[in-house]
Motif scaffolding. Structure first.
Motif, PDB file in Angstrom:
ATOM      1  N   VAL A   1       0.429  -1.355   0.203  1.00 13.38           N
ATOM      2  CA  VAL A   1       0.177  -0.372  -0.527  1.00 13.38           C
ATOM      3  C   VAL A   1       0.466   1.278   0.140  1.00 13.38           C
ATOM      4  CG1 VAL A   1      -1.964   1.507   0.910  1.00 13.38           C
ATOM      5  CG2 VAL A   1      -1.925  -1.420   1.486  1.00 13.38           C
TER       6      VAL A   1
ATOM      7  N   ILE B   1      -7.456   0.891  -4.085  1.00 15.24           N
ATOM      8  CA  ILE B   1      -7.976   1.046  -2.843  1.00 15.24           C
ATOM      9  C   ILE B   1      -8.035   2.098  -2.462  1.00 15.24           C
ATOM     10  CG2 ILE B   1      -6.182   1.352  -1.936  1.00 15.24           C
ATOM     11  CD1 ILE B   1      -6.557  -0.552   0.693  1.00 15.24           C
TER      12      ILE B   1
ATOM     13  N   ILE C   1     -11.808   3.431  -2.243  1.00 14.15           N
ATOM     14  CA  ILE C   1     -12.803   2.688  -1.628  1.00 14.15           C
ATOM     15  C   ILE C   1     -13.821   3.877  -0.590  1.00 14.15           C
ATOM     16  CG2 ILE C   1     -13.492   1.699   0.952  1.00 14.15           C
ATOM     17  CD1 ILE C   1     -10.833  -0.086   0.054  1.00 14.15           C
TER      18      ILE C   1
ATOM     19  N   ALA D   1      -9.231   0.843   5.248  1.00 15.57           N
ATOM     20  CA  ALA D   1      -9.061   0.548   3.995  1.00 15.57           C
ATOM     21  C   ALA D   1      -8.110  -1.094   4.019  1.00 15.57           C
ATOM     22  CB  ALA D   1      -8.902   1.595   3.132  1.00 15.57           C
TER      23      ALA D   1
ATOM     24  N   SER E   1      -9.793  -5.000   3.012  1.00 13.93           N
ATOM     25  CA  SER E   1      -8.251  -5.718   2.219  1.00 13.93           C
ATOM     26  C   SER E   1      -8.552  -6.716   2.725  1.00 13.93           C
ATOM     27  CB  SER E   1      -6.924  -5.129   1.741  1.00 13.93           C
ATOM     28  OG  SER E   1      -7.771  -3.516   0.777  1.00 13.93           O
TER      29      SER E   1
END
Length: 405
Positions: A214, A241, A244, A324, A328
């Motif tokens: 990330v 991501i 989201i 977030a 995931s």
């Protein structure tokens, strides 16, 4: 007959790549060990290694004792024989790096990049690559290829950029353009996905079958390694991501939706919030006269020094990011999450918040199998993504056989 020939070529390609990869990964290995690891007949290993020696890719080393007490000659990659050219074309900077096959940096270069359209973008990139190769030709013996990473949506199989967040592009065939200009194989992919692959091969997620990378920078994105492979999906729009939805009543995102993670957590969003609070008179080490200097690194530094405003900003961002990431983790259950970006300069502040989110917002099956959160070791080496793309093609996707031929 055509099918048989094609199959034989595939087997030959696979076997040569597997043998060379075994030698590169181990650094020094005997033919017997190669045969066992690659599940090949001893005669096949002998034939392949002879071919690799003839083209100067491997060398024989001092003798070692095998398990049965017999003397066996070990094989090792010939250091510096193959080079890889890598580039990261970001929103404002173009970074180039020339590496050997181990990832050792031989030369690097950076320059500003602010193209107005895709034609200018391609022209500057190709011109800079040419100039760089000419300047550093003394380092080059055998250039395997060029690896390029950019932000946006990339069709890596076709070498086409379909979207960039800062530049209007229309199915830009960048890999073909670079390959035609330089006479070299070219591989392109999204920067974050490429860095996920780099961390898997060389960084903190090495040894993990499943990992999530990330990155928090101008946006928020993710790269996924699933079952030891970079996951790209069938539509190539994976790892978003940053889009989201965290706050349905939040700010409108450039993607058209409202309250995306990216509108709350990326560097510009944190800096914007900081400047707004400073302007309203909230006391801080980042006082109103220094708002222009209150970039993300300054905010992290102030938080590390105990500044309350900076501390609150980063904890709020970490909470949204952790939410977030927890989603995931529930979906993918990676072994580890690798965080990257300037916000990691305040790891001691954001880490407990993110871990708390994972603990309270994910399904817990076994405490010993909980997903770990670690920090990227390669993020400050922007050429590593492109380097890894070419290295993968060389060792796993048939580029080695083309190079030998």
């Amino acid at each position: 007959m055509t099918t048989v020939i094609a199959n034989l070529d595939f087997v030959k390609e696979r076997n040569i790549s597997a043998v060379y990869q075994a030698i590169v990964d181990h650094g020094s290995i005997s033919r017997i060990q190669i045969a066992r690891q690659c599940r090949l007949a001893a005669g096949s290993v002998t034939r392949i290694t002879r071919q690799l020696m003839e083209v100067g890719l491997i060398v024989e080393q001092e003798q070692q004792t095998s398990e049965r007490g017999r003397r066996a000659i070990s094989l090792a990659p010939r250091q510096g024989q193959i080079q890889i050219l890598a580039a990261r074309a970001g929103r404002t900077k173009l970074h180039l790096g020339l590496c050997d096959l181990s990832g050792k940096l031989l030369a690097e270069y950076s320059e500003p990049i602010q193209p107005l359209n895709q034609v200018e973008f391609s022209r500057q990139l190709i011109a800079t690559l040419r100039k760089f190769l000419k300047t550093h030709k003394k380092h080059i013996r055998c250039l395997a290829g060029v690896g390029i990473t950019t932000p946006g949506l990339i069709n890596s199989a076709k070498g086409i950029i379909t979207f960039m967040p800062h530049l209007s592009v229309s199915n830009l065939p960048l890999a073909e353009q670079v390959s035609d200009a330089l006479g070299l194989p070219c591989f392109i992919n999204n920067f974050i996905s490429s860095m996920a692959l780099a961390e898997y091969h060389f960084g903190v997620s090495r040894g993990f079958k499943n990992s999530l990378f990330v990155s928090v920078h101008n946006g928020v994105g993710a790269g996924m390694i699933l079952d030891d492979k970079l996951y790209e999906g069938s539509t190539l729009t994976v790892g978003e991501i940053g889009h989201i939805q965290i706050d349905p009543l939040g700010e409108r995102c450039y993607c058209g939706n409202y309250g995306c993670l990216e509108t709350l957590v990326c560097n510009p969003a944190i800096e914007k919030r900081c400047h707004k609070l400073l302007a309203s008179g909230v006391p801080s080490l980042l006082n109103i006269s220094q708002t222009k200097k209150a970039d993300i690194l300054a905010i992290c530094h102030a938080a590390n020094e105990g500044d309350q405003l900076a501390n609150d900003l980063l904890k709020e961002a970490a909470g949204n990011l952790g939410r977030a990431i927890a989603m995931s983790v529930n979906l993918l259950r990676p072994d580890t999450v690798v965080l990257a970006g300037e916000i990691c300069a305040a790891a001691t502040i954001i880490h407990p918040v993110i871990k708390h989110c994972l603990k309270t917002q994910t399904v817990s099956i076994n405490e010993n199998l909980e997903t770990s959160v670690v920090y990227s070791t390669l993020y400050d080496s922007p050429w590593y993504g492109g380097f890894t793309l070419v290295r993968r093609a060389l060792l796993e996707e048939g580029l080695l056989l083309k190079l030998i031929r």
